[in-house]
Design an enzyme around this catalytic site. Sequence first.
Site, short mmCIF file in Angstrom:
data_model
loop_
_atom_site.label_atom_id
_atom_site.label_comp_id
_atom_site.label_asym_id
_atom_site.label_seq_id
_atom_site.Cartn_x
_atom_site.Cartn_y
_atom_site.Cartn_z
CG ASN A 13 71.50 27.88 23.88
OD1 ASN A 13 70.61 27.62 23.08
ND2 ASN A 13 71.76 29.12 24.31
NE ARG A 72 62.21 26.01 23.47
CZ ARG A 72 61.03 25.39 23.50
NH1 ARG A 72 60.08 25.72 22.65
NH2 ARG A 72 60.80 24.44 24.38
CG ASP A 95 70.85 30.44 19.95
OD1 ASP A 95 71.03 30.14 21.14
OD2 ASP A 95 69.90 30.03 19.27
NE ARG A 155 73.28 23.26 35.16
CZ ARG A 155 73.40 24.45 34.60
NH1 ARG A 155 74.31 24.66 33.65
NH2 ARG A 155 72.65 25.45 34.98
CG ASP A 181 74.08 26.41 30.66
OD1 ASP A 181 73.81 26.74 31.82
OD2 ASP A 181 74.30 27.24 29.74
CG HIS A 207 67.62 29.79 26.32
ND1 HIS A 207 66.80 30.88 26.15
CD2 HIS A 207 67.91 29.74 27.63
CE1 HIS A 207 66.64 31.49 27.33
NE2 HIS A 207 67.31 30.81 28.24
CD GLU A 215 70.05 26.80 33.55
OE1 GLU A 215 70.04 27.80 34.27
OE2 GLU A 215 70.62 26.78 32.44
NE ARG A 257 72.52 21.21 41.56
CZ ARG A 257 72.12 21.82 40.45
NH1 ARG A 257 72.54 21.41 39.27
NH2 ARG A 257 71.28 22.84 40.52
#
Length: 512
Positions: A115, A173, A182, A210, A212, A216, A248, A352
Amino acid sequence: MKLLILVALFGLSLAQHNPNTKHGRTSIVHLFEWRWADIAEECERFLAPNGFGGVQISPPHESIVLNNPWRPWWERYQPISYNLCSRSGTENELRDMITRCNNVGVYIYVDAIINHMCGAGGGEGTHSNCGTYFSAGKKDFPSVPYSHWDFNDNKCKTGSGNIENYGDPYQVRDCRLVSLLDLALEKDYVRGKVADYMNNLTDMGVAGFRVDACKHMWPGDLSAVYGRLHNLNTNWFAKGSRPFIFQEVIDLGGESIKASEYFHLGRVTEFKYGAKLGGVIRKWNGEKLSYTKNWGEGWGFMPDDKALVFVDNHDNQRGHGAGGAAIVTFWDPRMHKMAVAYMLAHPYGVTRVMSSFRWNRNIVNGKDTNDWMGPPSHSDGSTKPVPINPDQTCGDGWVCEHRWRQIKNMVIFRNVVNGQPHSNWWDNQNNQVAFGRGNRGFIVFNNDDWNLDVTLNTGMPGGTYCDVISGQKDGDRCTGKQITVGGDGRAHFKISNQDEDPFVAIHADSKL
Ligand SMILES: *[C@@H]1O[C@H](CO)[C@@H](O)[C@H](O)[C@H]1NC(C)=O
């Protein structure tokens, strides 16, 4: 022909929800901040023999090195380049670890930070894991390379450039998450660099990611990135296998962005799970274990085949992220073991297990002033190895919850009962409950302040079983309590509320 293409496409998207674990292995462990060399050893000496399916590793890319506060764990969430050198080790050590873990059937899931890059105030210089130059002020990351063209600042409409209102999905976002620069994932160039990074890891043999901070990122941008990912390495995986994706997204309800926007792309972290389970185990707000008869979708959680579940994670165990004080962590070991056992016994979701390091927890007015502390490390900032004590616990501040007998044995329990239905529920309308998994396993909890003494239908074949919580089967001996199941499937259970662990679990492979 059309039908064939449809089948192929459907297969493709479906596969991103499949963890690709070796047959019969069901759980992932997050070895948070472990060195690659230690993970390789752990796969061979512990995880493979105990049926763990895989490891979530800390971000392997080059990160910023921060000195204020000193080497916090979150520096790894601030990329400087996609060079594979990190606090956990070198590219060669990473490759060696992936190969050795794969060779014993324990697969690797990479924590992918796509991100953003480092924080806007990250400065200029070579304070990065391998001394790569960057300038946060100029948004210049020449090693990728990214320049100021590759960031979202022209799209973000807030005065500060940061996310100011989580009710506005455009801000969430297009603006900076806590000042992190970003990335403009709408750009083909940026998508290409991110996909190259992930593909380099996939080609090395990892089984998935995974991802992250997905809240966003726009689902369409993520779809474009995932669509570019290579199939898994055929040295270890079936031809055509797709990387497992778990995203996530923190969605406890009440925000503009919903976890469901990401379901078609992969699994999603179900943060309600640990928050609710923690509240139940703590008996807060009148919650009772007996209310968990319809645990899972019945509690408003996402669909079973979309969920990645956990009792705590690296964020919310230190008060970041979601769930607040309800989350049960290793700091409350008795409750933590109960919660993890409940999760592993229950069929819902891909599970997990958290494996943590200790820090100098210091809670002032509900906030941990040391929530930033990084892993056990030497004075030069390098991460300490994980020493294994003679009793199989870990030393030097590594908690190794996954090695706790009760948790390790419940990881095995989940494998033994895999595919069996939730069955033979019993409760006392309070905090004593029991349930089985077909005829393969049965678990009984006593979270009341009095003893449990009851005869229950286990659904299991008659015989003597070893409780895998108070001990375990050791050859033909049992080091813990023994449970006798009659020919009618009924067994008598006694659990004192004073027991070290007020729960009992038996399964087909713990039969004496
Ligand atoms: C991927 O690996 C190749 C070959 O080592 C390297 O040239 C390239 O820079 C890497 N790409 C990324 C984005 O990490």
